[in-house]
Design an enzyme around this catalytic site. Structure first.
Site, PDB file in Angstrom:
ATOM      1  N   ASP A  54      48.630  55.164  58.822  1.00 49.32           N
ATOM      2  CA  ASP A  54      49.958  54.822  58.310  1.00 49.32           C
ATOM      3  C   ASP A  54      50.168  55.445  56.933  1.00 49.32           C
ATOM      4  OD1 ASP A  54      52.362  52.687  58.524  1.00 49.32           O
ATOM      5  OD2 ASP A  54      51.646  52.779  56.462  1.00 49.32           O
ATOM      6  N   TYR A  59      54.189  58.067  49.512  1.00 47.36           N
ATOM      7  CA  TYR A  59      52.775  57.935  49.126  1.00 47.36           C
ATOM      8  C   TYR A  59      52.227  59.254  48.578  1.00 47.36           C
ATOM      9  CZ  TYR A  59      52.970  53.728  52.125  1.00 47.36           C
ATOM     10  OH  TYR A  59      53.306  52.537  52.723  1.00 47.36           O
ATOM     11  N   LYS A  84      57.157  57.587  57.093  1.00 47.67           N
ATOM     12  CA  LYS A  84      58.388  56.813  56.822  1.00 47.67           C
ATOM     13  C   LYS A  84      59.385  57.622  55.989  1.00 47.67           C
ATOM     14  CE  LYS A  84      55.193  52.934  56.324  1.00 47.67           C
ATOM     15  NZ  LYS A  84      54.026  53.353  55.514  1.00 47.67           N
ATOM     16  N   HIS A 117      61.722  53.058  55.464  1.00 47.58           N
ATOM     17  CA  HIS A 117      60.778  52.386  54.559  1.00 47.58           C
ATOM     18  C   HIS A 117      61.313  51.049  54.008  1.00 47.58           C
ATOM     19  CE1 HIS A 117      57.040  53.625  52.112  1.00 47.58           C
ATOM     20  NE2 HIS A 117      57.109  52.317  52.168  1.00 47.58           N
TER      21      HIS A 117
HETATM   22  P1  NDP Z   1      45.716  45.742  51.806  1.00 40.74           P
HETATM   23  O1  NDP Z   1      46.035  44.328  52.060  1.00 40.74           O
HETATM   24  O2  NDP Z   1      45.327  46.623  52.930  1.00 40.74           O
HETATM   25  O3  NDP Z   1      44.578  45.757  50.705  1.00 40.74           O
HETATM   26  C1  NDP Z   1      44.072  46.920  50.131  1.00 40.74           C
HETATM   27  C2  NDP Z   1      43.230  46.504  48.930  1.00 40.74           C
HETATM   28  O4  NDP Z   1      42.198  45.634  49.371  1.00 40.74           O
HETATM   29  C3  NDP Z   1      42.569  47.656  48.240  1.00 40.74           C
HETATM   30  O5  NDP Z   1      42.528  47.347  46.865  1.00 40.74           O
HETATM   31  C4  NDP Z   1      41.180  47.676  48.821  1.00 40.74           C
HETATM   32  O6  NDP Z   1      40.238  48.173  47.870  1.00 40.74           O
HETATM   33  C5  NDP Z   1      40.914  46.192  49.085  1.00 40.74           C
HETATM   34  N1  NDP Z   1      40.088  45.979  50.282  1.00 40.74           N
HETATM   35  C6  NDP Z   1      40.155  46.641  51.461  1.00 40.74           C
HETATM   36  N2  NDP Z   1      39.251  46.172  52.333  1.00 40.74           N
HETATM   37  C7  NDP Z   1      38.605  45.182  51.699  1.00 40.74           C
HETATM   38  C8  NDP Z   1      37.545  44.324  52.076  1.00 40.74           C
HETATM   39  N3  NDP Z   1      36.994  44.393  53.288  1.00 40.74           N
HETATM   40  N4  NDP Z   1      37.119  43.410  51.171  1.00 40.74           N
HETATM   41  C9  NDP Z   1      37.677  43.331  49.945  1.00 40.74           C
HETATM   42  N5  NDP Z   1      38.666  44.122  49.530  1.00 40.74           N
HETATM   43  C10 NDP Z   1      39.138  45.048  50.391  1.00 40.74           C
HETATM   44  O7  NDP Z   1      46.979  46.331  50.997  1.00 40.74           O
HETATM   45  P2  NDP Z   1      47.967  47.555  51.074  1.00 40.74           P
HETATM   46  O8  NDP Z   1      49.080  47.184  50.173  1.00 40.74           O
HETATM   47  O9  NDP Z   1      47.315  48.840  50.862  1.00 40.74           O
HETATM   48  O10 NDP Z   1      48.543  47.502  52.578  1.00 40.74           O
HETATM   49  C11 NDP Z   1      48.000  48.208  53.657  1.00 40.74           C
HETATM   50  C12 NDP Z   1      48.882  49.358  54.079  1.00 40.74           C
HETATM   51  O11 NDP Z   1      50.183  48.900  54.426  1.00 40.74           O
HETATM   52  C13 NDP Z   1      49.175  50.369  52.970  1.00 40.74           C
HETATM   53  O12 NDP Z   1      48.074  51.178  52.658  1.00 40.74           O
HETATM   54  C14 NDP Z   1      50.354  51.092  53.555  1.00 40.74           C
HETATM   55  O13 NDP Z   1      49.929  52.002  54.564  1.00 40.74           O
HETATM   56  C15 NDP Z   1      51.134  49.933  54.167  1.00 40.74           C
HETATM   57  N6  NDP Z   1      52.161  49.404  53.231  1.00 40.74           N
HETATM   58  C16 NDP Z   1      53.477  49.513  53.608  1.00 40.74           C
HETATM   59  C17 NDP Z   1      54.486  49.050  52.800  1.00 40.74           C
HETATM   60  C18 NDP Z   1      55.895  49.203  53.240  1.00 40.74           C
HETATM   61  O14 NDP Z   1      56.808  48.936  52.420  1.00 40.74           O
HETATM   62  N7  NDP Z   1      56.176  49.606  54.444  1.00 40.74           N
HETATM   63  C19 NDP Z   1      54.217  48.436  51.493  1.00 40.74           C
HETATM   64  C20 NDP Z   1      52.793  48.316  51.200  1.00 40.74           C
HETATM   65  C21 NDP Z   1      51.833  48.779  52.054  1.00 40.74           C
HETATM   66  P3  NDP Z   1      39.530  49.622  47.970  1.00 40.74           P
HETATM   67  O15 NDP Z   1      40.527  50.604  48.490  1.00 40.74           O
HETATM   68  O16 NDP Z   1      39.133  49.864  46.551  1.00 40.74           O
HETATM   69  O17 NDP Z   1      38.357  49.457  48.886  1.00 40.74           O
END
Ligand code: NDP
Length: 285
Positions: A54, A59, A84, A117
């Site tokens: 995704d 991004y 998106k 988006h």
């Molecule tokens: P997430 O809920 O996926 O969390 C990501 C964060 O959690 C990062 O800081 C990561 O750290 C940490 N993390 C990941 N796995 C673990 C784990 N197993 N244990 C502890 N910490 C963990 O948040 P996102 O906001 O990134 O959402 C996911 C995806 O959704 C986005 O990447 C994007 O593709 C989409 N999105 C879409 C939006 C929209 O408006 N349509 C808005 C926001 C997101 P690290 O990377 O340092 O490991």
């Protein structure tokens, strides 16, 4: 739901979208991943067994994602790539142009899913934008179309004024924001909910007492329990991580099951608490 087996013990659930297309229920998100970091992160995800990625124009990592896809041995037809259209590109003609640009950056000749988006209601262009998505779908340049961050009133306009139902609505969703009303509306209209920030951005929910207790009972991590809760709620999830061990950890969620009581306990954690903006108030261009 069909179960497919991947690499040894790992499994993947596929959901069937309202146009018949199959989509992995668990994918890999790349928001806040730099373009040059995205190639390694996506390569690791593909190696682990994720096939759904995704991304989004905003991004600024479509090129890096595309590079990983080209370098991978996973055949194109097994990949499920989502991107998106950003707020500034809304409107019919702008969206068609933005789509071509995204495709070029990704180095692909179609995407599996193209999403609006944000509705940015103040500009009132999302219906025209969606009509451009319908054209792309009819022209066979996208396999499915949908929306992100649409409230019920925005979805209702699409259902009333457009021809093709969105296959899904990607919204913020996690145990502190369970989105019951929106989920019920989407289910009624055969629209999947896809959770963004499914791990609450690695936030407090992963330290919640109930989540930690359930994790311990299953010999799993809090993140795995939260992802499992989403999957059992019939939600599509796209956790993000740039940490190889977490990319793997987040994929290993198909070998245990939460009980009805455990699901209920997590449902009760709802606080209607958001990390991101309220869709009706997000009008940033
Ligand atoms: P997430 O809920 O996926 O969390 C990501 C964060 O959690 C990062 O800081 C990561 O750290 C940490 N993390 C990941 N796995 C673990 C784990 N197993 N244990 C502890 N910490 C963990 O948040 P996102 O906001 O990134 O959402 C996911 C995806 O959704 C986005 O990447 C994007 O593709 C989409 N999105 C879409 C939006 C929209 O408006 N349509 C808005 C926001 C997101 P690290 O990377 O340092 O490991």
């Amino acid at each position: 739901m069909k179960l497919y087996f991947f690499k040894g013990e790992c499994q993947m659930n596929y959901v069937t979208l309202n146009n018949g297309l199959k989509m992995p229920q668990l994918g890999f998100g790349v928001w806040q991943v730099e373009d040059n970091q995205a190639t390694d992160a996506v390569a690791k995800a593909l190696e682990v067994g994720y096939t759904s990625i995704d991304t989004a124009m905003i991004y600024k990592n479509e090129k890096g994602v595309g590079k990983a896809l080209q370098q991978s041995s996973v055949p194109r037809e097994e990949l499920f790539i989502t991107t998106k259209v950003w707020n500034t590109d809304q409107g019919y003609e702008n969206t068609l142009r933005a789509f071509d640009e995204s495709l070029e950056r990704l180095g692909l000749d179609y995407v599996d899913l193209y999403l609006i988006h944000w509705p940015t209601p103040e500009y009132d262009q999302y219906v025209d934008t969606y009509k451009a998505l319908e054209k792309l779908y009819k022209d066979g340049r996208v396999k499915a179309i949908g929306v992100c961050n649409f409230d019920i009133e925005h979805l209702e306009r699409i259902l009333n004024e457009c021809e093709i139902k969105p296959v899904l609505n990607q919204v913020e969703c996690h145990p502190y924001l369970i989105q019951s009303e929106l989920k019920e509306f989407c289910a009624k209209h055969d629209i999947f909910v896809e959770a963004w920030s499914p791990l609450q951005q690695g936030g407090e929910v992963l330290k919640n007492e109930s989540v930690m207790k359930i994790a311990e009972a299953h010999g799993k991590t809090p993140a795995q329990v939260v992802l499992r809760w989403h999957l059992q709620n019939n939600t599509i999830v796209i956790p993000k991580s740039v940490t190889p061990s977490r990319i793997e950890e987040n994929f290993n969620v198909f070998d245990f099951e939460l009980s009805t009581n455990e699901m209920e306990e997590i449902n009760k954690l709802n606080r209607n608490e958001r990390k991101g903006p309220k869709p009706s108030e997000m009008n940033v261009r």
